[in-house]
Design a protein around this motif. Sequence first.
Motif, mmCIF file in Angstrom:
data_model
loop_
_atom_site.group_PDB
_atom_site.id
_atom_site.type_symbol
_atom_site.label_atom_id
_atom_site.label_comp_id
_atom_site.label_asym_id
_atom_site.label_seq_id
_atom_site.Cartn_x
_atom_site.Cartn_y
_atom_site.Cartn_z
ATOM 1 N N GLY A 1 -4.733 -30.733 -13.875
ATOM 2 C CA GLY A 1 -4.109 -31.284 -15.078
ATOM 3 C C GLY A 1 -3.102 -30.334 -15.704
ATOM 4 N N GLU A 2 -3.413 -29.020 -15.656
ATOM 5 C CA GLU A 2 -2.491 -28.043 -16.233
ATOM 6 C C GLU A 2 -1.181 -28.006 -15.446
ATOM 7 O OE1 GLU A 2 -4.337 -24.276 -16.617
ATOM 8 O OE2 GLU A 2 -6.011 -25.013 -17.827
ATOM 9 N N VAL A 3 -1.310 -28.096 -14.116
ATOM 10 C CA VAL A 3 -0.101 -28.082 -13.275
ATOM 11 C C VAL A 3 0.702 -29.366 -13.491
ATOM 12 C CG1 VAL A 3 0.759 -27.968 -10.901
ATOM 13 C CG2 VAL A 3 -1.230 -26.600 -11.584
ATOM 14 N N GLU A 4 -0.002 -30.491 -13.545
ATOM 15 C CA GLU A 4 0.687 -31.773 -13.752
ATOM 16 C C GLU A 4 1.388 -31.807 -15.108
ATOM 17 O OE1 GLU A 4 -2.438 -34.442 -11.046
ATOM 18 O OE2 GLU A 4 -2.454 -34.543 -13.246
ATOM 19 N N ALA A 5 0.746 -31.221 -16.123
ATOM 20 C CA ALA A 5 1.378 -31.166 -17.441
ATOM 21 C C ALA A 5 2.635 -30.304 -17.413
ATOM 22 C CB ALA A 5 0.385 -30.613 -18.464
ATOM 23 N N ALA A 6 2.565 -29.186 -16.669
ATOM 24 C CA ALA A 6 3.740 -28.318 -16.563
ATOM 25 C C ALA A 6 4.873 -29.022 -15.833
ATOM 26 C CB ALA A 6 3.351 -27.031 -15.826
ATOM 27 N N MET B 1 9.012 -27.977 -15.781
ATOM 28 C CA MET B 1 9.000 -26.595 -15.282
ATOM 29 C C MET B 1 9.240 -26.577 -13.785
ATOM 30 S SD MET B 1 5.881 -24.658 -17.259
ATOM 31 C CE MET B 1 5.847 -24.474 -19.040
ATOM 32 N N SER B 2 9.935 -25.535 -13.339
ATOM 33 C CA SER B 2 10.128 -25.348 -11.899
ATOM 34 C C SER B 2 8.848 -24.763 -11.289
ATOM 35 C CB SER B 2 11.289 -24.394 -11.649
ATOM 36 O OG SER B 2 10.975 -23.111 -12.165
ATOM 37 N N LYS B 3 8.780 -24.735 -9.943
ATOM 38 C CA LYS B 3 7.595 -24.192 -9.274
ATOM 39 C C LYS B 3 7.388 -22.714 -9.603
ATOM 40 C CE LYS B 3 7.452 -27.393 -5.373
ATOM 41 N NZ LYS B 3 7.507 -27.539 -3.888
ATOM 42 N N GLY B 4 8.498 -21.972 -9.653
ATOM 43 C CA GLY B 4 8.388 -20.551 -9.973
ATOM 44 C C GLY B 4 7.884 -20.320 -11.379
ATOM 45 N N LEU B 5 8.379 -21.126 -12.318
ATOM 46 C CA LEU B 5 7.955 -20.990 -13.720
ATOM 47 C C LEU B 5 6.496 -21.385 -13.884
ATOM 48 C CD1 LEU B 5 9.211 -20.115 -16.377
ATOM 49 C CD2 LEU B 5 9.670 -22.533 -16.889
ATOM 50 N N ILE B 6 6.080 -22.424 -13.146
ATOM 51 C CA ILE B 6 4.666 -22.839 -13.194
ATOM 52 C C ILE B 6 3.772 -21.732 -12.663
ATOM 53 C CG2 ILE B 6 2.986 -24.454 -12.205
ATOM 54 C CD1 ILE B 6 5.179 -26.581 -12.248
ATOM 55 N N ALA B 7 4.232 -21.100 -11.597
ATOM 56 C CA ALA B 7 3.430 -20.004 -11.023
ATOM 57 C C ALA B 7 3.307 -18.856 -12.010
ATOM 58 C CB ALA B 7 4.057 -19.538 -9.722
ATOM 59 N N ARG B 8 4.412 -18.474 -12.656
ATOM 60 C CA ARG B 8 4.400 -17.309 -13.556
ATOM 61 C C ARG B 8 3.662 -17.590 -14.861
ATOM 62 N NH1 ARG B 8 9.853 -17.166 -12.382
ATOM 63 N NH2 ARG B 8 10.384 -17.656 -14.546
ATOM 64 N N ARG B 9 3.818 -18.804 -15.406
ATOM 65 C CA ARG B 9 3.286 -19.059 -16.746
ATOM 66 C C ARG B 9 1.951 -19.810 -16.760
ATOM 67 N NH1 ARG B 9 8.391 -20.642 -20.681
ATOM 68 N NH2 ARG B 9 9.514 -18.657 -20.456
ATOM 69 N N ILE B 10 1.648 -20.522 -15.679
ATOM 70 C CA ILE B 10 0.427 -21.352 -15.688
ATOM 71 C C ILE B 10 -0.590 -20.842 -14.659
ATOM 72 C CG2 ILE B 10 -0.525 -23.664 -15.463
ATOM 73 C CD1 ILE B 10 1.406 -23.399 -17.799
ATOM 74 N N VAL B 11 -0.174 -20.827 -13.397
ATOM 75 C CA VAL B 11 -1.136 -20.580 -12.312
ATOM 76 C C VAL B 11 -1.632 -19.139 -12.298
ATOM 77 C CG1 VAL B 11 -1.466 -20.607 -9.812
ATOM 78 C CG2 VAL B 11 -0.145 -22.427 -10.917
ATOM 79 N N LEU B 12 -0.707 -18.167 -12.255
ATOM 80 C CA LEU B 12 -1.120 -16.771 -12.108
ATOM 81 C C LEU B 12 -1.888 -16.234 -13.323
ATOM 82 C CD1 LEU B 12 1.924 -15.213 -10.201
ATOM 83 C CD2 LEU B 12 -0.317 -15.881 -9.313
ATOM 84 N N PRO B 13 -1.452 -16.510 -14.567
ATOM 85 C CA PRO B 13 -2.259 -16.014 -15.700
ATOM 86 C C PRO B 13 -3.671 -16.582 -15.707
ATOM 87 C CG PRO B 13 -0.062 -16.628 -16.440
ATOM 88 C CD PRO B 13 -0.188 -17.105 -15.034
#
Length: 249
Positions: free
Chosen positions: A143-148, A153-165
């Motif tokens: 859900g967090e990824v789908e919301a992003a 958001m681009s894939k890189g931004l999703i990785a930096r701001r959502i997935v990795l943290p």
Amino acid sequence: MAEPVLGLWSEFVENQWPIVADHVPELLGGVWTTVWLVGLSLLLGLIIALPLGMILASRLPIWVRALPMAFSYVFRGTPMLVQLYLIYYALGQQIGDIEGIRSSSLWPILRQAWPWALLSFTLNTAAYTSEIVRGAIETTPKGEVEAAIAMGMSKGLIARRIVLPNAARRALPAYGNEVIFLLHGSAIAAVVTIMDITGVARNLYAIYYEPFVPFITAGILYLIITSVIVFTFQMLEHRLGRHLATRRT
């Protein structure tokens, strides 16, 4: 009952305690060697593990993920002692036979044992940490990824701001265990003549033919370092999860 106990204590103070008291500098040197060897291995291993874990968790073609998968499988599937023997004896000592190596400026470093122990520990912890990173990324709530994605958001931004943290917060308990595992596993460095905590304890045993006091002292030193690691990771987990605790209340 009290007299035998007092007798044992008096014998310890008179005969055993000097084994520790007379070699405090060597023991502190062993602690320093253990700390920097494990710390540098963890740092280098983490640098290697982050991209490997991201590749393992990705949907890239299998031929791209094959090398990270093989690396993880080999280093997690074989004992650390065997890895140290192979890297130290089969690689470290054979590399000196290569023409030009002994006359190079690197030889004073390469002829020592610690670079090969460092390489062995780094590769071992990188394999385990890459799997921790992979698991943490794969358990990111969809859900967090789908919301992003919905926010553009681009894939890189999703990785930096959502997935990795989020992955870092979930991976912290498992990574804390890996740090402790590597600390305890580093005791095998003594078999390649490195004077870490265990190496100093073995040396004292060889001098005094008394195993109890040196190895009990080594155990206490490992216990103190482990306690510091556990406390540090508990503080980090509390800090990174503080916003969740506030939300639950």
